[in-house]
Every structure is written in C-alpha cells, then in structure tokens.
Enzyme design. Structure first.
Site, PDB file in Angstrom:
ATOM      1  N   GLU A  66       0.829  -1.212   0.000  1.00  0.00           N
ATOM      2  CA  GLU A  66       0.000   0.000   0.000  1.00  0.00           C
ATOM      3  C   GLU A  66       0.855   1.251   0.000  1.00  0.00           C
ATOM      4  OE1 GLU A  66      -1.880  -0.645   3.868  1.00  0.00           O
ATOM      5  OE2 GLU A  66      -0.382   0.645   4.814  1.00  0.00           O
ATOM      6  N   HIS A 111       0.263   5.732   1.093  1.00  0.00           N
ATOM      7  CA  HIS A 111      -0.623   6.745   1.663  1.00  0.00           C
ATOM      8  C   HIS A 111       0.197   7.981   1.991  1.00  0.00           C
ATOM      9  CE1 HIS A 111       1.128   4.789   5.149  1.00  0.00           C
ATOM     10  NE2 HIS A 111       0.462   3.673   4.887  1.00  0.00           N
ATOM     11  N   HIS A 165       5.028   6.405   8.282  1.00  0.00           N
ATOM     12  CA  HIS A 165       5.178   5.454   9.380  1.00  0.00           C
ATOM     13  C   HIS A 165       6.565   5.603   9.988  1.00  0.00           C
ATOM     14  CE1 HIS A 165       1.615   3.115   8.521  1.00  0.00           C
ATOM     15  NE2 HIS A 165       2.043   2.656   7.370  1.00  0.00           N
ATOM     16  N   HIS A 199       4.840   0.234   0.439  1.00  0.00           N
ATOM     17  CA  HIS A 199       5.497  -0.563   1.477  1.00  0.00           C
ATOM     18  C   HIS A 199       4.698  -1.816   1.789  1.00  0.00           C
ATOM     19  CE1 HIS A 199       2.849   2.336   3.474  1.00  0.00           C
ATOM     20  NE2 HIS A 199       2.661   1.433   4.409  1.00  0.00           N
ATOM     21  N   CYS A 237       4.594   0.537  15.574  1.00  0.00           N
ATOM     22  CA  CYS A 237       4.358   1.429  14.431  1.00  0.00           C
ATOM     23  C   CYS A 237       3.527   2.617  14.884  1.00  0.00           C
ATOM     24  CB  CYS A 237       3.628   0.677  13.326  1.00  0.00           C
ATOM     25  SG  CYS A 237       3.239   1.682  11.871  1.00  0.00           S
TER      26      CYS A 237
HETATM   27 MN    MN Z   1       0.950   1.647   5.779  1.00  0.00          MN
END
Ligand code: MN
Length: 153
Positions: free
Chosen positions: A68, A70, A74, A108, A122
């Site tokens: 994915e 975005h 992270h 990732h 995370c």
């Molecule tokens: Mn992610």
C-alpha cells in the site's frame, strides 16, 4: 496515567486485545491482500488525547501485510524476531530495535519469511488518509526488479 505491563513469555501486553489487522476483504485490489497479521493498540488518540496512535503488529511465519501507499508516514521499530520490509524500491531486513521510516506516498509491505513471529511497533498520525493500492507504473517497476518482484503479489 496508564501502565501496560508486558509479559515477555507471551510477548503481549496485559489488557491489550488482539485485533484483526484489517477487516477481511475477498475483493481487495491487487496487492492489498494480507496474511496472518494481528494488531495491538498500545495507545490510541481516543483514549489518551494525543495526536498519534501507537500499534504493535505481529506477522506469523509466512505472514505479510498489504502492499500500500498513503500520504501519512510510518515510523516503525522492530521488536520481535526477524522480518523484511519493502519500502519504495528497496528491500531491507529488520532485526529487533531497528528503526525504519516510511516516507509519504511510498509503497510498502512487511513480510515474515522466518519460522518465528515477527513484531514491530508502528506510529501513525491520528488523522490520516486511507491506504490505497499501487498504480500500474509502481506495480510494473516492482515486478521488473528481481529484488522487489517477490513482494509485488
Ligand atoms: Mn501503511
């Protein structure tokens, strides 16, 4: 204050329930499927009044997260076992206390290719955009590189 005690034998925090990584989605777009991932919420904005969320994710042997991207970033710290991360056009090995930053809009995926659980902490912003699948160019580039191809599936 809130104090979550950790049980090293179980590798779990007392009172923290194990949640599904994401809701099951049989019609997930290309690359957005996942296997054997659990999510543990250590700190959530709704509970603690902060602007970020801290999660512990664990991948069983053979497990992998969705591929994915975005706009939110992270910051990940590996804490259990050994794992591998695809980030952009790179694949990196992760050992306990390795820290990994995933920039905005960077594809990732996490993978556990070992025989033991792989777990990492995370952080994410409380307010964040939804993950989306890769576009065709991103997908094709990963498939064309023998290093990254195994992670584009
Ligand atoms: Mn992610």
């Amino acid at each position: 204050m809130r104090h979550l005690t950790f049980d090293p034998a179980a590798f779990r925090w007392a009172g923290v329930e194990e949640r599904a990584y994401k809701p099951p989605d049989p019609s997930a777009p290309r690359g957005m499927d996942w296997r054997d991932v659990t999510r543990h919420r250590l700190g959530h904005p709704d509970e603690l009044g902060m602007g970020f969320e801290l999660r512990y994710f664990e991948l069983g042997p053979g497990g992998y997260s969705s591929l994915e991207k975005h706009a939110h970033v992270h910051l990940v710290v590996a804490v259990r076992g050994a794992g591998r991360a695809l980030v952009g056009d790179r694949v990196v090995d992760l050992a306990p206390l390795d820290a990994l930053y995933v920039p905005a809009l960077t594809p990732h995926r996490w993978a556990n290719e070992g025989a033991d659980p792989f777990g990492f902490l995370c952080t994410v912003d409380a307010d964040r955009d939804r993950p989306v699948p890769l576009d065709d160019d991103e997908w094709d580039a990963l498939r064309a590189d023998p290093v990254t191809a195994p992670y584009a599936h």
